[in-house]
Design an enzyme around this catalytic site. Structure first.
Site, PDB file in Angstrom:
ATOM      1  N   HIS A  64      14.911  -2.649  -4.366  1.00 12.45           N
ATOM      2  CA  HIS A  64      15.664  -1.283  -4.568  1.00 12.45           C
ATOM      3  C   HIS A  64      14.817  -0.305  -5.048  1.00 12.45           C
ATOM      4  CE1 HIS A  64      18.718   1.497  -6.098  1.00 12.45           C
ATOM      5  NE2 HIS A  64      19.596   1.068  -5.040  1.00 12.45           N
TER       6      HIS A  64
ATOM      7  N   ASP B 113      24.061  -4.798  -0.944  1.00 12.69           N
ATOM      8  CA  ASP B 113      24.193  -5.113   0.305  1.00 12.69           C
ATOM      9  C   ASP B 113      23.988  -6.471   0.765  1.00 12.69           C
ATOM     10  OD1 ASP B 113      24.733  -2.383   1.113  1.00 12.69           O
ATOM     11  OD2 ASP B 113      22.831  -1.726   1.198  1.00 12.69           O
TER      12      ASP B 113
HETATM   13  N1  ACO Z   1      11.234  -7.644   1.767  1.00 12.07           N
HETATM   14  C1  ACO Z   1       9.977  -7.813   1.489  1.00 12.07           C
HETATM   15  N2  ACO Z   1       9.140  -6.992   0.945  1.00 12.07           N
HETATM   16  C2  ACO Z   1       9.802  -5.733   0.366  1.00 12.07           C
HETATM   17  C3  ACO Z   1      11.274  -5.640   0.247  1.00 12.07           C
HETATM   18  C4  ACO Z   1      11.914  -6.489   1.200  1.00 12.07           C
HETATM   19  N3  ACO Z   1      13.034  -6.126   1.196  1.00 12.07           N
HETATM   20  N4  ACO Z   1      11.491  -4.498  -0.363  1.00 12.07           N
HETATM   21  C5  ACO Z   1      10.021  -4.111  -0.805  1.00 12.07           C
HETATM   22  N5  ACO Z   1       9.174  -4.820  -0.323  1.00 12.07           N
HETATM   23  C6  ACO Z   1       7.678  -4.695  -0.938  1.00 12.07           C
HETATM   24  C7  ACO Z   1       6.996  -3.690   0.131  1.00 12.07           C
HETATM   25  O1  ACO Z   1       6.319  -4.186   1.151  1.00 12.07           O
HETATM   26  C8  ACO Z   1       6.153  -2.939  -0.959  1.00 12.07           C
HETATM   27  O2  ACO Z   1       4.815  -4.073  -0.884  1.00 12.07           O
HETATM   28  P1  ACO Z   1       3.547  -3.354  -1.227  1.00 12.07           P
HETATM   29  O3  ACO Z   1       3.526  -2.919  -2.875  1.00 12.07           O
HETATM   30  O4  ACO Z   1       2.518  -4.446  -1.321  1.00 12.07           O
HETATM   31  O5  ACO Z   1       3.225  -2.499  -0.049  1.00 12.07           O
HETATM   32  C9  ACO Z   1       6.722  -3.071  -2.463  1.00 12.07           C
HETATM   33  O6  ACO Z   1       7.630  -4.283  -2.140  1.00 12.07           O
HETATM   34  C10 ACO Z   1       7.526  -1.927  -2.732  1.00 12.07           C
HETATM   35  O7  ACO Z   1       8.405  -1.527  -1.738  1.00 12.07           O
HETATM   36  P2  ACO Z   1       8.456   0.019  -1.169  1.00 12.07           P
HETATM   37  O8  ACO Z   1       9.244  -0.052   0.241  1.00 12.07           O
HETATM   38  O9  ACO Z   1       7.509   0.812  -1.422  1.00 12.07           O
HETATM   39  O10 ACO Z   1       9.645   0.450  -2.140  1.00 12.07           O
HETATM   40  P3  ACO Z   1      10.848   1.397  -2.022  1.00 12.07           P
HETATM   41  O11 ACO Z   1      11.307   1.637  -3.619  1.00 12.07           O
HETATM   42  O12 ACO Z   1      10.119   2.713  -1.293  1.00 12.07           O
HETATM   43  O13 ACO Z   1      11.801   0.753  -1.320  1.00 12.07           O
HETATM   44  C11 ACO Z   1      13.660  -0.307  -0.471  1.00 12.07           C
HETATM   45  C12 ACO Z   1      13.048   0.401  -1.495  1.00 12.07           C
HETATM   46  C13 ACO Z   1      13.587   0.987   0.775  1.00 12.07           C
HETATM   47  C14 ACO Z   1      15.262  -0.386  -0.565  1.00 12.07           C
HETATM   48  C15 ACO Z   1      13.108  -1.731   0.010  1.00 12.07           C
HETATM   49  O14 ACO Z   1      13.101  -2.351  -0.865  1.00 12.07           O
HETATM   50  C16 ACO Z   1      13.722  -2.046   1.463  1.00 12.07           C
HETATM   51  O15 ACO Z   1      13.284  -1.660   2.350  1.00 12.07           O
HETATM   52  N6  ACO Z   1      14.662  -2.886   1.252  1.00 12.07           N
HETATM   53  C17 ACO Z   1      15.277  -3.502   2.418  1.00 12.07           C
HETATM   54  C18 ACO Z   1      16.213  -2.632   2.859  1.00 12.07           C
HETATM   55  C19 ACO Z   1      17.726  -2.697   1.935  1.00 12.07           C
HETATM   56  O16 ACO Z   1      18.185  -3.611   1.351  1.00 12.07           O
HETATM   57  N7  ACO Z   1      18.006  -1.423   1.430  1.00 12.07           N
HETATM   58  C20 ACO Z   1      19.105  -1.080   0.690  1.00 12.07           C
HETATM   59  C21 ACO Z   1      18.840  -0.338  -0.283  1.00 12.07           C
HETATM   60  S1  ACO Z   1      20.312  -0.377  -1.410  1.00 12.07           S
HETATM   61  C22 ACO Z   1      21.426   0.985  -0.792  1.00 12.07           C
HETATM   62  O17 ACO Z   1      20.958   1.640  -0.272  1.00 12.07           O
HETATM   63  C23 ACO Z   1      22.538   0.568  -1.034  1.00 12.07           C
END
Ligand code: ACO
Length: 428
Positions: free
Chosen positions: A306, A363
């Site tokens: 998140h 979720d």
């Molecule tokens: N699985 C694996 N790796 C992950 C995940 C994941 N679910 N989420 C983040 N990471 C990693 C990224 O690859 C990144 O790694 P890096 O630093 O080596 O590049 C690091 O963790 C940070 O992730 P970002 O994408 O930069 O973080 P951001 O805050 O932009 O994204 C998000 C947050 C979009 C929710 C992300 O965690 C994600 O895509 N999760 C899966 C989708 C999801 O569950 N979305 C629901 C969000 S809650 C809602 O909307 C109600």
């Protein structure tokens, strides 16, 4: 609200930036006058360090896993309150008295019907259309039907539109479902609760009486509470940005629905359940964990991570408890729940997820409950949109009531070609 200043030095010049203090959470640097005093913008794609507005609705402490609506914790609200009460709280700032709650619930129930002509809109969609596509279209179309309440400078108009949106969303959502399965639409039954009425319009048929299961009604109501608002997330910011131009509320909420649809946002509940089904059995979990960690593989653990929570999402804990209640009430033994529990356990003990502070979000478990209740996966994000509507309209109202409100207009760091002469075809 500004108590101190920060100083920014660029070259030989220093600029004073007032520091604004909120009631909770980090202070903010007020950079509103920076451009003009200097010729610099700030750069923050994705708004990771930028507060886009003042708001008194919702507070999140992502490190501690705290979520408060108007100061009340999500744990207490989901345990003791109802979706109607939380809606009143978000819209009006305080919890209602008993009488106020009854009046509010009655007002909402009096707006549950749709203009009859709206039903014909559905026939324009393919039967296999994604219900979120239908939601975007039908909610946007509401402005053509309820134009009598779109003077956004009038607080009464704003409240009428807000009530209409909260009230009509279950009807629109249930109709989207009914259309997809070829069953007749059911009119609302205002003798039922907000949530009971939605369950009946979704799962009832005209030929038979529908009895609302109180355990499922309570679980569904709790799911609505858990999704009601979440401060300046992508879809809420979309609603605010659309609304900042003076657009009518129905169009603004349609924009929010479009944004919510994305798999990185509201679409994640659908994606999370699909992922759990794809994993299928606990022995496959390590393979998927490895894939999620592999930078060359686009796969991510859906329902994990998140932007704000760097701790357990408090909504996910309530959701996990609710899964148990619903599965036990419906006597469903879903092996996917076991997969989810084991996946969570394995991820939370894996250095990659620990180091990046990736925890289950709202979720991760919601799909298991919704599927047990009988919703197809495509409806999951629709249910999110239904519940988030109150947050969207409350945030939209707050923005319009703010005398300092301006049209949202970010700037950019330009990386395209510099000014150049237009060449004729023979010069290209
Ligand atoms: N699985 C694996 N790796 C992950 C995940 C994941 N679910 N989420 C983040 N990471 C990693 C990224 O690859 C990144 O790694 P890096 O630093 O080596 O590049 C690091 O963790 C940070 O992730 P970002 O994408 O930069 O973080 P951001 O805050 O932009 O994204 C998000 C947050 C979009 C929710 C992300 O965690 C994600 O895509 N999760 C899966 C989708 C999801 O569950 N979305 C629901 C969000 S809650 C809602 O909307 C109600």
């Amino acid at each position: 609200m500004a108590e101190n200043n920060a100083t920014l030095t660029i070259g030989d010049t220093s600029y004073d930036l007032p520091i604004m203090k909120g009631n909770e959470g980090p202070d903010v640097l007020d950079i509103r006058k920076l451009y003009g005093a200097s010729d610099h913008f700030t750069f923050d794609p994705g708004f990771t360090s930028t507060a886009s507005c003042e708001s008194a609705l919702t507070f999140i402490d992502g490190d501690e896993g705290i979520l408060l609506h108007r100061g009340y914790s999500i744990e207490e609200l989901s345990e003791k309150s109802s979706f109607m009460e939380v809606s009143y709280l978000l819209l009006n700032g305080e919890l209602p008295s008993k009488t106020q709650l009854v009046e509010f619930s009655q007002t909402i129930s009096r707006h549950t019907m749709l203009h009859e002509q709206l039903a014909t809109f559905y026939r324009g969609f393919r039967r296999d259309a994604h219900p979120m596509a239908i939601m975007c279209g039908v909610v946007g179309a509401l402005s053509a039907f309820y134009h009598d309440s779109t003077d956004i400078s009038d607080p009464t108009h704003r409240m009428i539109s807000s009530h209409r949106l909260i009230a009509k969303m279950p009807t629109i959502a249930a109709m989207a479902y009914k259309y997809s399965i070829g069953q007749p639409f059911l009119y609302p039954d205002n003798s039922l609760s907000y949530t009971g009425n939605f369950l009946r319009m979704t799962f009832g048929v005209p030929a038979e009486p529908y009895v609302v299961n109180p355990v499922i009604e309570r679980a569904m109501d709790r799911i609505f509470i858990l999704h009601a608002d979440h401060e300046q997330n992508a879809s809420t910011s979309t609603v605010r940005l659309a609304g900042s131009s003076g657009a009518n509320p129905f169009a603004c909420i349609a924009a929010g629905i479009a944004c919510l649809w994305g798999p990185a946002h509201g679409g994640a509940n659908e994606a999370a359940l699909n992922m759990l089904r794809e994993i299928g059995t606990p022995d496959k979990i390590p393979h998927y964990i490895e894939r999620a960690k592999d930078k060359n593989d686009p796969f991510r653990l859906m329902g994990f991570g998140h932007r704000v929570y760097k701790n357990y999402d408090p909504r996910a804990s309530v959701m996990q408890k609710t899964v148990r209640e619903v599965l036990s009430e419906l006597k469903v033994n879903d092996p996917i729940f076991d997969v989810a529990l084991q996946l969570e356990d394995m991820a939370l003990n894996d250095p990659y997820f620990i180091e990046k502070k990736l925890f289950p979000n709202v979720d991760f478990y919601s799909g298991i409950i919704l599927s047990a209740i009988g919703f197809p996966t495509e409806m999951f994000t629709v249910l999110f949109a239904l519940s988030r509507t109150v947050g969207w309209v409350a945030q939209w109202n707050e923005m319009i009531s703010d005398p300092g409100q301006k049209i949202g207009r970010p700037r950019q760091l330009y990386t395209g070609p510099k000014h150049r002469p237009y060449p004729g075809f023979d010069e290209r």
